[in-house]
Design a protein around this motif. Structure first.
Motif, PDB file in Angstrom:
ATOM      1  N   ARG A  24     -18.002  18.703  79.315  1.00  0.00           N
ATOM      2  CA  ARG A  24     -17.591  18.502  77.425  1.00  0.00           C
ATOM      3  C   ARG A  24     -16.272  18.021  77.449  1.00  0.00           C
ATOM      4  O   ARG A  24     -16.044  17.430  76.109  1.00  0.00           O
ATOM      5  N   PRO A  25     -15.110  18.843  77.996  1.00  0.00           N
ATOM      6  CA  PRO A  25     -13.606  19.235  77.122  1.00  0.00           C
ATOM      7  C   PRO A  25     -12.994  17.489  77.590  1.00  0.00           C
ATOM      8  O   PRO A  25     -12.229  16.594  77.246  1.00  0.00           O
ATOM      9  N   SER A  26     -13.420  17.132  79.220  1.00  0.00           N
ATOM     10  CA  SER A  26     -12.566  15.719  79.421  1.00  0.00           C
ATOM     11  C   SER A  26     -13.292  14.416  78.428  1.00  0.00           C
ATOM     12  O   SER A  26     -12.560  13.468  78.590  1.00  0.00           O
ATOM     13  N   ILE A  27     -14.612  14.483  77.756  1.00  0.00           N
ATOM     14  CA  ILE A  27     -14.878  13.235  77.153  1.00  0.00           C
ATOM     15  C   ILE A  27     -14.434  13.761  75.859  1.00  0.00           C
ATOM     16  O   ILE A  27     -13.979  12.463  75.353  1.00  0.00           O
ATOM     17  N   ALA A  28     -14.043  15.243  75.431  1.00  0.00           N
ATOM     18  CA  ALA A  28     -13.118  15.623  74.051  1.00  0.00           C
ATOM     19  C   ALA A  28     -11.805  14.538  74.394  1.00  0.00           C
ATOM     20  O   ALA A  28     -11.364  14.120  73.306  1.00  0.00           O
ATOM     21  N   LEU A  29     -11.204  15.178  75.439  1.00  0.00           N
ATOM     22  CA  LEU A  29      -9.911  14.799  75.993  1.00  0.00           C
ATOM     23  C   LEU A  29      -9.584  13.057  75.908  1.00  0.00           C
ATOM     24  O   LEU A  29      -8.760  12.797  74.947  1.00  0.00           O
ATOM     25  N   VAL A  30     -10.468  12.131  76.629  1.00  0.00           N
ATOM     26  CA  VAL A  30     -10.361  11.374  75.999  1.00  0.00           C
ATOM     27  C   VAL A  30     -11.657  10.279  74.963  1.00  0.00           C
ATOM     28  O   VAL A  30     -10.271   9.369  74.374  1.00  0.00           O
ATOM     29  N   ARG A  31     -11.921  10.946  73.798  1.00  0.00           N
ATOM     30  CA  ARG A  31     -12.035  10.331  72.835  1.00  0.00           C
ATOM     31  C   ARG A  31     -10.407  10.888  72.664  1.00  0.00           C
ATOM     32  O   ARG A  31     -10.192   9.967  71.598  1.00  0.00           O
ATOM     33  N   ALA A  32      -9.585  11.756  72.277  1.00  0.00           N
ATOM     34  CA  ALA A  32      -8.874  12.434  71.458  1.00  0.00           C
ATOM     35  C   ALA A  32      -7.696  11.227  71.673  1.00  0.00           C
ATOM     36  O   ALA A  32      -6.844  10.878  71.288  1.00  0.00           O
ATOM     37  N   LEU A  33      -7.652  10.360  73.061  1.00  0.00           N
ATOM     38  CA  LEU A  33      -6.587  10.055  73.434  1.00  0.00           C
ATOM     39  C   LEU A  33      -7.441   8.466  73.983  1.00  0.00           C
ATOM     40  O   LEU A  33      -6.447   7.711  74.776  1.00  0.00           O
ATOM     41  N   ARG A  34      -8.103   7.994  72.807  1.00  0.00           N
ATOM     42  CA  ARG A  34      -9.006   6.884  73.119  1.00  0.00           C
ATOM     43  C   ARG A  34      -7.554   5.461  72.647  1.00  0.00           C
ATOM     44  O   ARG A  34      -7.869   4.484  73.814  1.00  0.00           O
ATOM     45  N   ARG A  42     -13.467   4.059  78.546  1.00  0.00           N
ATOM     46  CA  ARG A  42     -13.628   4.167  76.929  1.00  0.00           C
ATOM     47  C   ARG A  42     -15.242   4.294  76.578  1.00  0.00           C
ATOM     48  O   ARG A  42     -14.741   4.602  75.617  1.00  0.00           O
ATOM     49  N   GLY A  43     -15.985   4.000  77.401  1.00  0.00           N
ATOM     50  CA  GLY A  43     -17.002   4.002  77.444  1.00  0.00           C
ATOM     51  C   GLY A  43     -18.109   5.252  77.439  1.00  0.00           C
ATOM     52  O   GLY A  43     -18.288   6.034  75.772  1.00  0.00           O
ATOM     53  N   LEU A  44     -16.818   6.198  77.818  1.00  0.00           N
ATOM     54  CA  LEU A  44     -17.139   7.746  77.401  1.00  0.00           C
ATOM     55  C   LEU A  44     -16.885   8.083  75.484  1.00  0.00           C
ATOM     56  O   LEU A  44     -17.364   8.962  75.304  1.00  0.00           O
ATOM     57  N   ALA A  45     -15.494   7.648  75.735  1.00  0.00           N
ATOM     58  CA  ALA A  45     -15.265   8.109  74.052  1.00  0.00           C
ATOM     59  C   ALA A  45     -15.502   6.860  72.992  1.00  0.00           C
ATOM     60  O   ALA A  45     -15.735   7.524  72.524  1.00  0.00           O
ATOM     61  N   GLU A  46     -16.524   5.940  73.382  1.00  0.00           N
ATOM     62  CA  GLU A  46     -17.001   5.499  72.417  1.00  0.00           C
ATOM     63  C   GLU A  46     -18.467   4.953  72.272  1.00  0.00           C
ATOM     64  O   GLU A  46     -18.912   4.742  71.004  1.00  0.00           O
ATOM     65  N   ALA A  47     -19.144   5.142  73.925  1.00  0.00           N
ATOM     66  CA  ALA A  47     -19.949   4.820  73.403  1.00  0.00           C
ATOM     67  C   ALA A  47     -21.116   5.916  72.337  1.00  0.00           C
ATOM     68  O   ALA A  47     -21.218   6.777  72.819  1.00  0.00           O
ATOM     69  N   PRO A  48     -22.091   5.121  71.447  1.00  0.00           N
ATOM     70  CA  PRO A  48     -22.595   6.203  70.405  1.00  0.00           C
ATOM     71  C   PRO A  48     -23.593   7.418  70.971  1.00  0.00           C
ATOM     72  O   PRO A  48     -23.971   8.299  70.242  1.00  0.00           O
ATOM     73  N   SER A  49     -24.480   6.780  72.400  1.00  0.00           N
ATOM     74  CA  SER A  49     -25.279   7.929  72.902  1.00  0.00           C
ATOM     75  C   SER A  49     -24.192   8.557  73.693  1.00  0.00           C
ATOM     76  O   SER A  49     -24.983   9.634  74.797  1.00  0.00           O
ATOM     77  N   THR A  50     -23.270   8.539  74.451  1.00  0.00           N
ATOM     78  CA  THR A  50     -22.617   9.657  75.153  1.00  0.00           C
ATOM     79  C   THR A  50     -22.918  10.757  74.570  1.00  0.00           C
ATOM     80  O   THR A  50     -23.441  12.128  75.702  1.00  0.00           O
ATOM     81  N   GLY A  51     -22.475  11.349  73.447  1.00  0.00           N
ATOM     82  CA  GLY A  51     -22.979  12.720  73.414  1.00  0.00           C
ATOM     83  C   GLY A  51     -24.553  13.586  73.130  1.00  0.00           C
ATOM     84  O   GLY A  51     -24.858  14.289  74.123  1.00  0.00           O
ATOM     85  N   ALA A  52     -25.544  12.834  72.762  1.00  0.00           N
ATOM     86  CA  ALA A  52     -26.606  12.611  73.060  1.00  0.00           C
ATOM     87  C   ALA A  52     -27.717  12.386  74.659  1.00  0.00           C
ATOM     88  O   ALA A  52     -28.099  13.559  75.213  1.00  0.00           O
ATOM     89  N   ALA A  53     -27.240  12.035  75.003  1.00  0.00           N
ATOM     90  CA  ALA A  53     -26.987  11.284  76.807  1.00  0.00           C
ATOM     91  C   ALA A  53     -26.794  13.185  77.272  1.00  0.00           C
ATOM     92  O   ALA A  53     -27.649  13.514  78.462  1.00  0.00           O
ATOM     93  N   LEU A  54     -25.477  12.961  77.810  1.00  0.00           N
ATOM     94  CA  LEU A  54     -24.906  14.193  78.018  1.00  0.00           C
ATOM     95  C   LEU A  54     -26.131  15.602  77.844  1.00  0.00           C
ATOM     96  O   LEU A  54     -26.058  16.775  78.191  1.00  0.00           O
ATOM     97  N   ASP A  55     -26.694  15.794  76.432  1.00  0.00           N
ATOM     98  CA  ASP A  55     -27.285  16.624  76.107  1.00  0.00           C
ATOM     99  C   ASP A  55     -28.612  16.603  76.733  1.00  0.00           C
ATOM    100  O   ASP A  55     -28.613  17.680  77.426  1.00  0.00           O
ATOM    101  N   ALA A  56     -29.532  15.473  77.086  1.00  0.00           N
ATOM    102  CA  ALA A  56     -30.605  15.013  77.884  1.00  0.00           C
ATOM    103  C   ALA A  56     -30.329  15.795  79.539  1.00  0.00           C
ATOM    104  O   ALA A  56     -30.989  16.640  79.518  1.00  0.00           O
ATOM    105  N   LEU A  57     -28.914  15.871  79.668  1.00  0.00           N
ATOM    106  CA  LEU A  57     -28.481  16.250  80.930  1.00  0.00           C
ATOM    107  C   LEU A  57     -28.590  17.683  80.798  1.00  0.00           C
ATOM    108  O   LEU A  57     -28.496  18.254  81.301  1.00  0.00           O
TER     109      LEU A  57
END
Length: 244
Positions: A109-119, A156-171
């Protein structure tokens, strides 16, 4: 089937070589790439349902399936359901214990937050060996040796894909992967695992092969979570040798 990130472009490092020997259908899962998100619940089960429906609608019964990370888990789920033919799962999720699952969520989760902040700076950062090492040490055994073109789509997909968060929650919040008794899967099952995977750690391979006793386990030496990054030729050959 790809994992969290770029959609089908996750396979760019190996897709051309695969296509020299096989007809390749690389999908964007719902909420990744060009495919709209699911309208209802996002879970491993519903994401897998969408692929099973695609296989049926396209008349692809018996098709070999290949997946990495979340996609690796999904192709094993298809095999468990009796869908498809030969199966190759690369560093699949779903075989963690509770502590490993906690660490997975707490680090990813922090890795995804970081790449979103740096997109907006990702192309420049990933254009340097230092930037790749900083951002990708969790995902690759040798991030400094990769090219920007190899890794940028997934990051870039980790930062931008609409379902990244929902899929991570599913996992992280959904059930662990169920297995398939010996003799119940529709084709050969091959599981590939990176010896240096820091996302789905190597000891999980023993649980995967226990739950899928028909599976053959292949180790990628000096390889992290993305065999198509760290060992592209070996990953291609494994897929070709393990499917018809």
């Amino acid at each position: 089937m790809h994992g969290l990130g770029a959609g089908w472009r996750s396979w760019t490092p190996i897709i051309d070589e695969l296509a020299e020997h096989r007809e390749v259908i690389a999908v964007d899962l719902p909420g990744f790439g060009q495919t709209p998100p699911l309208t209802g619940e996002v879970s491993i089960a519903t994401l897998t349902d969408s692929v099973a429906d695609f296989i049926r609608e396209q008349g692809l019964d018996g098709v070999a399936t290949v997946g990495q990370s979340m996609g690796g888990r999904m192709v094993l789920e298809l095999a468990r359901r009796g869908v498809g033919g030969d199966t190759v799962a690369l560093d699949p999720g779903g075989f963690w214990n509770d502590r490993e699952l906690f660490v997975f969520g707490a680090t990813l989760r922090p890795s995804i937050a970081l790449v979103r902040a740096l997109r907006n700076r990702l192309p420049a950062l990933l254009g340097t060996s230092a930037g790749r090492t900083l951002l990708l040490a969790q995902f690759s055994a040798r991030p400094w040796a990769l090219s920007r073109e190899t890794v940028l789509p997934d990051v870039r997909g980790l930062a931008e894909a609409p379902s990244t968060g929902a899929a991570l929650d599913a996992l992280t919040k959904g059930p662990k992967q169920r297995g398939a008794p010996a003799g119940s899967v529709p084709g050969r099952v091959t599981i590939g695992w990176g010896r240096r995977d820091l996302v789905t750690v190597p000891r999980q391979a023993a649980r995967a092969t226990e739950l899928f006793p028909d599976a053959v386990l292949h180790w990628f030496e000096r390889c992290g979570h993305f065999p198509q990054w760290d060992a592209p030729h070996e990953a291609t050959q494994l897929i070709l040798d393990s499917t018809d």
